[in-house]
Design a protein around this motif. Structure first.
Motif, mmCIF file in Angstrom:
data_model
loop_
_atom_site.group_PDB
_atom_site.id
_atom_site.type_symbol
_atom_site.label_atom_id
_atom_site.label_comp_id
_atom_site.label_asym_id
_atom_site.label_seq_id
_atom_site.Cartn_x
_atom_site.Cartn_y
_atom_site.Cartn_z
ATOM 1 N N ALA A 115 79.748 77.026 0.087
ATOM 2 C CA ALA A 115 79.874 76.003 1.122
ATOM 3 C C ALA A 115 78.536 75.790 1.821
ATOM 4 O O ALA A 115 78.125 74.652 2.090
ATOM 5 N N VAL A 116 77.824 76.875 2.111
ATOM 6 C CA VAL A 116 76.521 76.778 2.766
ATOM 7 C C VAL A 116 75.526 76.059 1.865
ATOM 8 O O VAL A 116 74.767 75.180 2.308
ATOM 9 N N LYS A 117 75.520 76.404 0.583
ATOM 10 C CA LYS A 117 74.600 75.753 -0.354
ATOM 11 C C LYS A 117 74.908 74.261 -0.477
ATOM 12 O O LYS A 117 73.994 73.427 -0.565
ATOM 13 N N PHE B 91 69.634 82.841 8.926
ATOM 14 C CA PHE B 91 68.887 81.594 8.824
ATOM 15 C C PHE B 91 69.777 80.476 8.284
ATOM 16 O O PHE B 91 69.717 79.336 8.761
ATOM 17 N N ALA B 92 70.623 80.795 7.287
ATOM 18 C CA ALA B 92 71.518 79.787 6.709
ATOM 19 C C ALA B 92 72.562 79.336 7.724
ATOM 20 O O ALA B 92 72.908 78.155 7.805
ATOM 21 N N VAL B 93 73.072 80.295 8.521
ATOM 22 C CA VAL B 93 74.049 79.946 9.555
ATOM 23 C C VAL B 93 73.417 79.000 10.573
ATOM 24 O O VAL B 93 73.998 77.977 10.966
ATOM 25 N N MET C 185 77.508 71.623 8.145
ATOM 26 C CA MET C 185 78.864 72.166 8.181
ATOM 27 C C MET C 185 79.550 71.814 9.495
ATOM 28 O O MET C 185 78.952 71.889 10.574
ATOM 29 N N PHE C 186 80.792 71.436 9.370
ATOM 30 C CA PHE C 186 81.640 71.045 10.497
ATOM 31 C C PHE C 186 82.840 71.989 10.467
ATOM 32 O O PHE C 186 83.688 71.892 9.572
ATOM 33 N N LEU C 187 82.892 72.941 11.390
ATOM 34 C CA LEU C 187 83.897 74.003 11.336
ATOM 35 C C LEU C 187 84.918 73.867 12.463
ATOM 36 O O LEU C 187 84.557 73.569 13.611
ATOM 37 N N VAL C 188 86.183 74.103 12.131
ATOM 38 C CA VAL C 188 87.265 74.144 13.113
ATOM 39 C C VAL C 188 87.900 75.527 13.038
ATOM 40 O O VAL C 188 88.223 76.008 11.943
ATOM 41 N N THR C 189 88.069 76.167 14.169
ATOM 42 C CA THR C 189 88.538 77.543 14.175
ATOM 43 C C THR C 189 89.688 77.734 15.164
ATOM 44 O O THR C 189 89.834 76.986 16.133
ATOM 45 N N VAL D 4 80.166 69.387 4.737
ATOM 46 C CA VAL D 4 81.216 70.352 4.386
ATOM 47 C C VAL D 4 82.059 70.616 5.626
ATOM 48 O O VAL D 4 81.536 71.020 6.674
ATOM 49 N N MET D 5 83.357 70.401 5.514
ATOM 50 C CA MET D 5 84.287 70.654 6.607
ATOM 51 C C MET D 5 85.213 71.794 6.212
ATOM 52 O O MET D 5 85.681 71.852 5.066
#
Length: 570
Positions: free
Chosen positions: A410-412, A444-446, A325-329, A420-421
């Motif tokens: 999204a995590v799955k 754990f998923a995070v 995962m590629f997150l922008v906040t 996943v962005m």
């Protein structure tokens, strides 16, 4: 043989200025003739040609004619009074209506002998007029400033203002409806078109059309700051809202519920700007907010966004990972969409399948499979994500993770070999990690799916030609967050020039916290660490927070410390 000169006999103010020694007779005579030839007031001619001091001329005129002298900068000019006089009359006679008192209208003039102006205004408004002396240079600025937002601009706008507008794509106009006959008012149509063009020319990101109890105003958000553009007559509020709704294919007759639409403005055969439209019923009418969607913003190169070199390297390294995962906040308006689109454009090659679920789809991207999320039709983020997983994707972009269902899918997807962005509305990187846990995602998923979190803000850029140096004592610099080493090495800060602070900025740059998830960070997440503990760990790893990034931009003279304080709020 004697030589004669064609001097005009001096009278009134010109004679007074000569008597006071402010002008010699020849200069006064020449100026008087020049003003007649150019058909402008005598005082305006003097000041425009630097033949006299505006302040001294005003004082002499006040003494000579017994007219009160006021500082117009200290007056609150009554917009309703200005409306009563035609704009061309104000410009022609260089006279500005200020306010009404006791059945009289007080007119700001720099030359009290300009009786023609007072008579014409009195004829227009039907009440007596009284002159008030104003310094010429201040009067010029006040007239210019007032007429920019004056209501009379609606009636006086010319179609020539829109010569560069090749075509305007609007919907529903082909339908013949009685209510639209009232909407198609030429001044209103021209006014709305002009506002849209002004927004584009000024580089605005949003337009606000706002009705209130006693006035109506139009504001633009430029470089993140709202600025007033115009104050049209309140009576036109309904027509302006209706015109915008017609252009964006909305139900004109429905004024009780919010509506969303879109406008496409064609500037040329190859250039078009989209506006995302949102209407909302308020206490005194419908407020309309338009977001400017410029596709050029999605074509920015990463070097233009303002990343430091080490941040850009980390950004690109994680962008090209095959899964995770590629997150922008960041808050609304912090540039998250531009950052994501920049990354998507880097990945957009013929060998990669990219699908996006957005609410709304702001900018069309060729080569990307974009899906519009719409709760009314049942096309939700979770449903779009489930469909994507059956479409053989390589990269999935989710406009925003809003709930546990979207987050879980999204995590799955990230765990099963997809990149996943997405975006979240959190303040910084560590809070993003705890936010996902609070939503119900297992620690754990995070820890095992997130590759990178980028928190960001946008700060206005100083104009390099006008910025001025700002001196601050060492103690103040240390208190702001600069290190002892930086202060000892010399910190030189800049700010906008004195006066209107907004005039000292143009464009924006990004402030970033680019946080990779290290093994130590993963252990803390699994152990249930809070945002403060995660922030301490990121700091120990040398990750810059938003404040550090902002201070560096201020130290480099890109922006001001005041601007950094405004956007980082620390």
């Amino acid at each position: 043989m004697a030589v004669t000169t064609n001097r005009v006999p001096l009278t009134g103010l010109a004679r007074k200025l000569v008597a006071d020694g402010l002008l010699d007779e020849a200069t006064a005579s020449q100026a008087f003739q020049g003003a007649l030839a150019e058909k402008i007031p005598f005082v305006k001619y003097l000041v425009d040609n630097s033949l006299g001091s505006s302040k001294e001329i005003a004082h002499a005129a006040s003494v000579e004619f017994g007219v009160p002298l006021v500082d117009i900068d200290c007056l609150d000019i009554d917009a309703d009074t200005v409306k009563l006089v035609k704009e061309n009359t104000i410009q022609k006679h260089h006279a500005l209506p200020l306010y009404k008192r006791g059945g009289r209208m007080f007119i700001g003039v720099s030359d009290p002998t300009n009786l023609q102006a007072l008579d014409e205004i009195r004829f227009q408004v039907g009440i007596n007029t009284e002159p008030v002396l104003v310094e010429e240079d201040k009067l010029q600025k006040a007239i210019s400033r007032t007429l920019e937002a004056a209501d009379t601009s609606l009636a006086d706008m010319d179609d020539d203002d829109f010569d560069d507008l090749e075509g305007l794509e609007v919907g529903a106009e082909e339908e013949s409806r009685d209510d639209e006959a009232d909407i198609d008012d030429a001044p209103v149509v021209r006014f709305v078109n002009k506002v849209l063009l002004d927004a584009i020319k000024k580089g605005a990101s949003d337009l606000h059309f706002e009705p209130y109890e006693k006035y109506y105003r139009v504001r633009l958000r430029i470089d993140g700051v709202l600025q007033e553009l115009a104050k049209p007559p309140l009576i036109l509020a309904t027509k302006i809202a209706a015109r915008i709704k017609v252009m964006s294919r909305l139900d004109v007759s429905e004024r009780r519920v919010p509506q969303d639409g879109r406008i496409k403005l064609k500037l040329s055969k190859t250039k078009a700007i989209d506006f995302r439209v949102s209407t909302m019923p308020t206490l005194f009418g419908e407020k309309c907010v338009l977001r400017v969607l410029d596709s050029d913003a999605a074509k920015l190169q990463i070097d233009q966004l303002g990343y430091e070199d080490f941040q850009k390297e980390l950004f690109l390294k994680n962008l090209h990972k095959p899964y995770g995962m590629f997150l922008v906040t960041g808050p609304t308006g912090s540039g998250k969409t531009v950052s994501l689109y920049t990354g998507i454009n880097i990945l957009n090659t013929h060998s990669i399948n990219i699908s996006t679920a957005e609410d709304p789809v702001e900018i069309n991207l060729p080569g990307i499979n974009q899906v519009q999320v719409d709760e009314r039709t049942g096309m939700t983020f979770p449903k779009a994500l489930k469909a994507f997983l059956r479409q053989d994707p390589d990269v999935i972009l989710v406009g925003e993770i809003r709930d546990i269902e979207t987050a879980s899918i999204a995590v799955k997807a990230a765990q099963t070999g997809h990149m996943v962005m997405s975006t979240l509305h959190t303040n910084d990187g560590p809070q993003t990690l705890t936010r996902l846990k609070d939503m119900g995602v297992a620690p754990f998923a995070v820890a095992t799916t997130i590759n990178l979190v980028t928190a960001q803000r946008l700060a206005r850029r100083l104009i390099s030609d006008t910025k001025v140096a700002v001196d601050m004592p060492k103690e103040a610099l240390l208190k702001e967050g600069f290190t002892e080493e930086e202060v000892n090495a010399g910190v030189k800060l800049y700010g906008p020039p004195p006066g209107d602070a907004n005039a000292g900025y143009k464009g924006r740059t990004g402030l970033y916290q680019v946080m990779g998830i290290s093994d130590a960070m993963k252990r803390l997440i699994i152990e249930g660490a809070n945002a403060v503990q995660l922030a301490d760990q990121s700091k120990a790893e040398g990750i810059w927070d938003l404040r550090k990034s902002g201070l560096n931009k201020a130290r480099l003279g890109i922006t001001s410390l005041a601007e950094i304080n405004r956007v980082t709020m620390e």
